[in-house]
Write a protein that holds these residues in place. Structure first.
Motif, PDB file in Angstrom:
ATOM      1  N   ILE A   1       0.857  -0.973   0.046  1.00  0.00           N
ATOM      2  CA  ILE A   1       0.032   0.086  -0.487  1.00  0.00           C
ATOM      3  C   ILE A   1       1.142   1.138  -0.292  1.00  0.00           C
ATOM      4  O   ILE A   1       0.575   2.392  -0.319  1.00  0.00           O
ATOM      5  CB  ILE A   1      -0.401   0.119   1.274  1.00  0.00           C
ATOM      6  N   ASP A   2       1.795   1.154   0.760  1.00  0.00           N
ATOM      7  CA  ASP A   2       2.482   2.481   0.285  1.00  0.00           C
ATOM      8  C   ASP A   2       3.286   2.682  -0.438  1.00  0.00           C
ATOM      9  O   ASP A   2       3.475   3.838  -1.207  1.00  0.00           O
ATOM     10  CB  ASP A   2       4.333   2.029   1.378  1.00  0.00           C
ATOM     11  N   LEU A   3       3.856   1.259  -1.893  1.00  0.00           N
ATOM     12  CA  LEU A   3       4.269   2.008  -2.917  1.00  0.00           C
ATOM     13  C   LEU A   3       3.195   3.086  -4.392  1.00  0.00           C
ATOM     14  O   LEU A   3       2.844   3.410  -4.402  1.00  0.00           O
ATOM     15  CB  LEU A   3       4.498   1.057  -3.691  1.00  0.00           C
ATOM     16  N   LEU A   4       1.450   2.068  -3.629  1.00  0.00           N
ATOM     17  CA  LEU A   4       0.710   2.710  -4.144  1.00  0.00           C
ATOM     18  C   LEU A   4       0.486   4.090  -3.384  1.00  0.00           C
ATOM     19  O   LEU A   4       0.432   4.458  -4.851  1.00  0.00           O
ATOM     20  CB  LEU A   4      -0.725   1.680  -3.841  1.00  0.00           C
ATOM     21  N   ALA A   5       0.478   4.312  -2.854  1.00  0.00           N
ATOM     22  CA  ALA A   5       0.258   5.615  -2.374  1.00  0.00           C
ATOM     23  C   ALA A   5       1.446   6.819  -2.448  1.00  0.00           C
ATOM     24  O   ALA A   5       0.920   7.849  -2.676  1.00  0.00           O
ATOM     25  CB  ALA A   5       0.130   5.658  -0.229  1.00  0.00           C
ATOM     26  N   ALA A   6       2.000   6.365  -2.065  1.00  0.00           N
ATOM     27  CA  ALA A   6       3.460   7.065  -3.278  1.00  0.00           C
ATOM     28  C   ALA A   6       3.394   7.384  -5.225  1.00  0.00           C
ATOM     29  O   ALA A   6       4.138   8.199  -5.013  1.00  0.00           O
ATOM     30  CB  ALA A   6       4.662   6.585  -3.213  1.00  0.00           C
TER      31      ALA A   6
ATOM     32  N   PHE B   1      -5.404   8.962  -1.618  1.00  0.00           N
ATOM     33  CA  PHE B   1      -4.018   8.865  -0.254  1.00  0.00           C
ATOM     34  C   PHE B   1      -4.094  10.305  -0.160  1.00  0.00           C
ATOM     35  O   PHE B   1      -2.858  10.585   0.773  1.00  0.00           O
ATOM     36  CB  PHE B   1      -3.175   7.972  -1.212  1.00  0.00           C
ATOM     37  N   GLU B   2      -4.598  11.262  -1.619  1.00  0.00           N
ATOM     38  CA  GLU B   2      -3.845  12.667  -0.851  1.00  0.00           C
ATOM     39  C   GLU B   2      -4.845  13.654   0.550  1.00  0.00           C
ATOM     40  O   GLU B   2      -4.771  14.187   0.898  1.00  0.00           O
ATOM     41  CB  GLU B   2      -3.151  13.372  -1.592  1.00  0.00           C
ATOM     42  N   ASN B   3      -5.719  12.354   0.713  1.00  0.00           N
ATOM     43  CA  ASN B   3      -6.513  13.348   1.756  1.00  0.00           C
ATOM     44  C   ASN B   3      -6.695  12.610   3.162  1.00  0.00           C
ATOM     45  O   ASN B   3      -6.090  11.441   3.139  1.00  0.00           O
ATOM     46  CB  ASN B   3      -8.426  12.575   1.039  1.00  0.00           C
ATOM     47  N   PRO B   4      -5.967  13.242   3.865  1.00  0.00           N
ATOM     48  CA  PRO B   4      -5.667  13.149   5.342  1.00  0.00           C
ATOM     49  C   PRO B   4      -6.708  12.108   6.246  1.00  0.00           C
ATOM     50  O   PRO B   4      -6.612  11.488   6.858  1.00  0.00           O
ATOM     51  CB  PRO B   4      -5.737  14.147   6.217  1.00  0.00           C
ATOM     52  N   GLY B   5      -7.918  11.857   5.419  1.00  0.00           N
ATOM     53  CA  GLY B   5      -8.961  11.140   6.425  1.00  0.00           C
ATOM     54  C   GLY B   5      -8.847   9.735   6.062  1.00  0.00           C
ATOM     55  O   GLY B   5      -9.141   8.996   6.341  1.00  0.00           O
ATOM     56  N   CYS B   6      -8.576  10.078   4.256  1.00  0.00           N
ATOM     57  CA  CYS B   6      -8.324   8.578   3.530  1.00  0.00           C
ATOM     58  C   CYS B   6      -6.955   7.370   4.719  1.00  0.00           C
ATOM     59  O   CYS B   6      -7.031   6.525   4.494  1.00  0.00           O
ATOM     60  CB  CYS B   6      -8.338   8.528   2.602  1.00  0.00           C
ATOM     61  N   ALA B   7      -5.668   8.597   4.254  1.00  0.00           N
ATOM     62  CA  ALA B   7      -4.878   8.644   4.899  1.00  0.00           C
ATOM     63  C   ALA B   7      -5.014   7.108   6.421  1.00  0.00           C
ATOM     64  O   ALA B   7      -4.732   6.370   7.096  1.00  0.00           O
ATOM     65  CB  ALA B   7      -3.430   9.168   4.996  1.00  0.00           C
ATOM     66  N   ASP B   8      -5.284   8.474   7.076  1.00  0.00           N
ATOM     67  CA  ASP B   8      -5.749   7.349   8.073  1.00  0.00           C
ATOM     68  C   ASP B   8      -6.882   6.626   8.401  1.00  0.00           C
ATOM     69  O   ASP B   8      -6.387   6.179   9.206  1.00  0.00           O
ATOM     70  CB  ASP B   8      -6.641   8.881   9.155  1.00  0.00           C
ATOM     71  N   PHE B   9      -7.516   6.456   8.192  1.00  0.00           N
ATOM     72  CA  PHE B   9      -7.805   5.390   7.709  1.00  0.00           C
ATOM     73  C   PHE B   9      -7.692   4.288   7.289  1.00  0.00           C
ATOM     74  O   PHE B   9      -7.678   3.390   7.766  1.00  0.00           O
ATOM     75  CB  PHE B   9      -9.627   5.822   6.698  1.00  0.00           C
ATOM     76  N   VAL B  10      -6.496   4.305   6.221  1.00  0.00           N
ATOM     77  CA  VAL B  10      -5.850   2.898   5.515  1.00  0.00           C
ATOM     78  C   VAL B  10      -4.982   2.865   6.866  1.00  0.00           C
ATOM     79  O   VAL B  10      -4.261   1.538   7.315  1.00  0.00           O
ATOM     80  CB  VAL B  10      -4.843   3.641   4.653  1.00  0.00           C
ATOM     81  N   ASN B  11      -4.521   3.800   7.917  1.00  0.00           N
ATOM     82  CA  ASN B  11      -3.446   3.458   8.769  1.00  0.00           C
ATOM     83  C   ASN B  11      -4.042   2.864  10.330  1.00  0.00           C
ATOM     84  O   ASN B  11      -3.304   1.737  10.793  1.00  0.00           O
ATOM     85  CB  ASN B  11      -2.594   4.821   9.015  1.00  0.00           C
ATOM     86  N   ARG B  12      -5.168   3.277  10.047  1.00  0.00           N
ATOM     87  CA  ARG B  12      -6.104   2.340  11.403  1.00  0.00           C
ATOM     88  C   ARG B  12      -6.542   0.895  11.022  1.00  0.00           C
ATOM     89  O   ARG B  12      -6.621   0.178  11.943  1.00  0.00           O
ATOM     90  CB  ARG B  12      -7.430   3.168  11.467  1.00  0.00           C
ATOM     91  N   LEU B  13      -6.154   0.918  10.114  1.00  0.00           N
ATOM     92  CA  LEU B  13      -6.590  -0.177   9.231  1.00  0.00           C
ATOM     93  C   LEU B  13      -5.722  -1.302   9.207  1.00  0.00           C
ATOM     94  O   LEU B  13      -5.347  -2.089   9.694  1.00  0.00           O
ATOM     95  CB  LEU B  13      -7.662  -0.277   8.212  1.00  0.00           C
ATOM     96  N   ARG B  14      -4.067  -0.522   8.557  1.00  0.00           N
ATOM     97  CA  ARG B  14      -3.073  -2.073   9.099  1.00  0.00           C
ATOM     98  C   ARG B  14      -2.652  -1.862  10.325  1.00  0.00           C
ATOM     99  O   ARG B  14      -2.246  -2.444  10.773  1.00  0.00           O
ATOM    100  CB  ARG B  14      -2.204  -0.816   8.451  1.00  0.00           C
TER     101      ARG B  14
END
Length: 689
Positions: A550-555, A579-592
C-alpha cells in the motif's frame, strides 16, 4: 423495422434488390449469425439481450429471405431447429417425442388467421383449448408405471439434459401418480416456474452479496434447474405447471379431458384452462387474462391455443419447427397507470444522488409497485413530471420499475413541476455535477451519513472483506455511535454488542469472529474494499500486482499509475486523490494497525511470472477445471491482459464449451489461435490432473 434495428444495435444489411444475390447472401448470413448468438444467450446463458417480439421479427425476416432465395439453403439455419439449452455438465438424453416450440403471434388478426387456417384444413367442427402461457423453463416428465423415472429439459428439441435429481426437489411434481387410467408410459410436458415472491427474495439476497441479478423468473428457474447441488435447488422453492400429455395409450382423444385427468393424478394443471368453440370466445379469454394475470403468483407472457382433438392434431401435423395445431399469443409488455405522489432522493456510498418516484400502489407483474427509479435530472426533465401526474410504469427487465411516460391529458389540479434538488437531502451540502456526467454528487463524503454507511456496506461484502453483517446491523451500530467508518469495526467489543437490543451472546460472538477472520483477506481484496472511486475488483487486482504494498501505491504519481495497463487518467487521479486526503490516509493507517493485509503475500509474489507478458487473452465459454474468474486471475498473475472482446490485438482465445459463435468467427477471420483450458494450463506449467 428501422426502429427494430436501431433499438438492438443491429445494422440492416444491404437490400437484396440493390446488391443482387450477393447482397441477399450477405444479409442471410448476418441474420443467421445474429440469431444464433441470440439463441445462445437465451437458451444456454439464460441471459437474453433482446425482447421476444424483436427476436421473432428477425426470425420472420430470415424465414422470408430463405423462402425468396432457396439457393442459399443452410441446414443449420436458426429457422431449421429449436435453440439449445444443453449444459455439458448433465447427461444428454434423446426425447422419444420431439419437443417443438410454438409459433408466436402478437395480434388478434394473427389469431384469426390461425383459427381460419385450422378451419379450412380440417373442414369439420373443432374446439380450441386456451391456456395461460407461464413463463418458465420447459421440462418433459417421464412416468413409467405411474412413477417418475426421468425429467429432461427441452435442449435442442431432439435431446435434452437429464435433470431428474433436481426435479425431484420440486414440491408440486408428484413422484408417484395416483388414481385410475394411468398409462404404463406417459410423458408430461410442462414448465418449471419460480414464483414472484421467491424470485424477489432471491434477487434481494444476490444484491446483498453483489452478485448479478436474474433478469426475470424464467431465467432464475432455468439457472436453478441446472445447478449441480440439488439441495440448493430445493431451497429455491420451484414449482411446476403441466400442459400436455404424450404417449401411446392416453385415456382420451380430448386434450382438455386428458389434462383434467392429469390433475386427478396429482399433477399441477392450471385451473385457468378453457375450451372454446368460437373465435369470439377465444378473444374473450385473451382480453380477460391480459388484465387478470397481473394478480397471479407466477409470471405469464401469453396464451397458448391448441386444437382439442388429438386425432385432429395428428391430421394437421407439424412443420420442422412448429405444430400446425397450436399457436402462442404473446401479451404486450406489462405496464400500469398510477399516480405520482412525491419524489425523494437517495444518496449512495459515492455520493451519487438518485431520484425515486413514490407512487400510488399499483399491481404490476404479480407484485405491488410503490416506487420507481427516475435515474437523474435529465430523465426527470425529459418526462416533464409534475406531482400528481398519472404515469405509466413498466418493469425494466422485469426487475426495476421505471416510469416510461405521462398521461398529460389526465392532468387536472396537478402539483408543482418536479425539480431536481440542489442540496444533499441528508447533510444539506450543495450538490455538484461534473460536465461529463448526468449524475449529481454530494461532495461531503466524510460527514454525510448515507455515504458513510454505504462505504461500510461495500467494505463488508462477500467480494471484499466478507464480514457477515447486513445494512440493518450497520445502521444500528452507526446510530448508536459505535462505528463511524469501517476501521471502527475492528475496535468493537463483546460488551458493546450484547448491550444492544435483541442481541444475544451468540450473535455478538459470530460477528466478532467474522471480523477477526477478515484480517486474512488478501491485499487485492482489501484494496477493493477501501471503496476508492472507479477501483473495482479487476482494477484493484492490477494495482496490487503493479504496486506490491500500500505504501508503494500511495506514493505513486499519476504518471506511474497510468503506466499500468488499462489504468487511465480518471482512475489514476481518483487513486491519487484518495491517498492525498488526510482522512483517507488515516483510515488506511488504522486498518493497518488492526492487522489487515496491505501487501501481496510471499506466495502471491513467488507465483508471479512473465509467461504471458505482452499477451492479450480473451476468455469464452464454460470450463471444467477452473472458473472464469480463476482464469482471469491466472492471466493477470502471469503478466497477461484479459480482454472481453476479440480484436486484432488479441493473441489467444481461451475457449471452453459453448464458445460464442460470433467470437469464434471473428477469431478465424483474424487468424487468432483458439486454445482449450488444458493447453492454457500447460503454457503456465500448471497441473490439471
Amino acid at each position: 423495422m428501422k426502429d427494430l434495428f436501431s433499438n438492438n444495435n443491429i445494422q440492416p444489411a444491404e437490400s437484396p434488390s440493390v446488391g443482387g444475390n450477393s447482397a441477399a447472401k450477405d444479409k442471410l448470413e448476418t441474420l443467421r449469425k445474429q440469431l444464433h448468438e441470440h439463441n445462445y444467450n437465451y437458451y444456454v446463458l439464460s441471459q437474453p439481450t433482446i425482447s421476444d417480439i424483436d427476436f421473432d421479427a428477425l426470425m420472420q425476416q430470415l424465414a422470408e429471405l430463405e423462402k425468396e432465395y432457396p439457393e442459399f439453403y443452410d441446414p443449420n439455419s436458426p429457422t431449421m431447429r429449436v435453440g439449445s439449452d444443453i449444459n455439458k455438465n448433465f447427461v444428454q438424453v434423446q426425447h422419444r417425442y420431439p419437443m417443438l416450440s410454438l409459433q408466436n403471434t402478437y395480434t388478434e388478426e394473427e389469431i384469426a388467421d390461425f383459427f381460419n387456417r385450422v378451419k379450412r384444413s380440417l373442414n369439420e367442427d373443432f374446439e380450441i383449448v386456451c391456456e395461460l402461457k407461464f413463463d418458465g423453463t420447459s421440462i418433459s416428465l417421464v412416468y413409467e408405471n405411474g412413477r417418475l423415472s426421468q425429467a429432461i429439459t427441452r435442449g435442442d428439441g431432439k435431446q435434452g439434459d437429464d435433470v431428474t435429481a433436481n426435479v425431484r426437489t420440486v414440491r408440486n411434481i408428484p413422484l408417484v401418480l395416483k388414481g385410475d387410467n394411468i398409462p404404463g408410459y406417459v410423458e408430461v410436458r410442462g414448465e418449471i416456474l419460480m414464483p414472484w415472491s421467491v424470485f424477489e427474495e432471491l434477487n434481494r439476497e444476490r444484491e446483498s452479496q453483489e452478485e448479478p441479478l436474474f433478469a426475470n423468473p424464467r431465467n432464475a428457474a432455468s439457472g436453478t434447474l441446472k445447478m449441480q447441488d440439488s439441495k440448493v435447488v430445493a431451497a429455491r422453492k420451484l414449482e411446476s405447471s403441466v400442459y400436455y400429455l404424450m404417449g401411446e395409450g392416453l385415456p382420451s382423444d380430448s386434450h382438455f379431458e386428458n389434462m383434467e385427468l392429469a390433475r386427478k393424478w396429482g399433477l399441477n394443471v392450471s385451473a385457468t384452462m378453457k375450451k372454446c368453440c368460437s373465435l369470439e370466445e377465444v378473444f374473450e379469454f385473451l382480453k380477460y387474462w391480459d388484465v387478470a394475470r397481473k394478480s397471479l403468483s407466477v409470471a405469464t407472457d401469453g396464451v397458448v391455443l391448441k386444437v382439442d382433438s388429438l386425432s385432429q392434431q395428428r391430421n394437421l401435423g407439424s412443420t420442422s419447427k412448429f405444430p400446425r395445431w397450436a399457436i402462442a399469443y404473446k401479451f404486450n409488455a406489462e405496464k400500469a397507470l398510477t399516480r405520482l405522489e412525491s419524489v425523494t432522493y437517495q444518496v449512495g456510498r459515492t455520493g451519487a444522488v438518485t431520484p425515486v418516484a413514490n407512487l400510488e400502489p399499483v399491481l404490476l407483474s404479480g407484485t405491488t409497485v410503490k416506487r420507481a427509479s427516475l435515474y437523474n435530472e435529465d430523465a426527470i426533465l425529459a418526462l416533464d413530471l409534475h406531482i400528481g401526474d398519472r404515469v405509466y410504469v413498466e418493469k425494466g427487465g422485469e426487475i426495476i420499475p421505471k416510469i416510461t411516460g405521462v398521461d398529460k391529458e389526465a392532468r387536472f389540479l396537478i402539483g408543482d413541476k418536479v425539480q431536481f434538488v440542489t442540496r444533499c437531502p441528508d447533510c444539506d451540502t450543495p450538490l455538484i455535477r461534473n460536465e461529463d456526467e448526468a449524475v449529481h454528487y454530494c461532495p461531503n463524503s466524510e460527514n454525510c451519513p448515507p455515504q458513510i454507511k454505504g462505504r461500510i456496506e461495500h467494505f463488508v461484502t462477500r467480494r471484499a472483506m466478507n464480514i457477515t453483517m447486513g445494512p440493518e446491523t450497520i445502521g444500528l451500530l452507526y446510530d448508536k455511535g459505535l462505528i463511524r467508518d469501517a476501521a471502527d469495526l475492528y475496535a468493537l467489543q463483546f460488551e458493546d454488542l450484547v448491550s444492544l437490543e435483541r442481541w444475544a451472546e451468540t450473535s455478538a460472538n459470530n460477528l466478532l469472529a467474522s471480523i477477526e477472520k477478515s484480517k486474512t483477506v488478501p491485499y487485492e481484496r482489501v484494496l477493493f474494499a477501501l471503496g476508492i472511486r472507479f477501483v473495482g475488483e479487476t482494477v484493484a487486482q492490477k494495482l496490487a500486482l503493479a504496486f506490491h504494498d500500500i505504501d508503494l501505491l500511495a506514493a505513486a504519481t499519476v504518471e506511474k499509475l497510468t503506466s499500468v495497463e488499462e489504468i487511465g487518467d480518471r482512475i489514476a487521479r481518483s487513486v491519487k486523490d484518495f491517498f492525498e486526503n488526510p482522512g483517507c490516509a488515516d483510515f488506511v493507517n488504522r486498518l493497518r494497525a488492526h492487522g489487515l493485509q496491505f501487501q501481496l503475500s510471499e506466495e502471491a509474489l513467488a507465483a508471479r511470472t512473465d509467461k504471458l507478458a505482452g499477451l492479450t487473452v480473451v476468455i469464452s465459454g464454460t470450463f471444467e477445471l477452473h472458473s472464469r474468474d480463476e482464469y482471469k486471475a491466472m492471466i493477470l498473475q502471469h503478466g497477461g491482459k484479459n480482454s472481453g472482446s476479440v480484436s486484432k490485438n488479441t493473441d489467444y482465445i481461451l475457449a471452453g464449451e459453448n464458445m460464442g459463435p460470433a467470437k469464434l468467427e471473428k477469431a478465424e477471420k483474424l487468424g487468432i489461435k483458439v486454445i482449450d483450458e488444458k493447453t492454457f494450463l500447460k503454457m503456465l506449467d500448471c497441473s490439471f490432473l
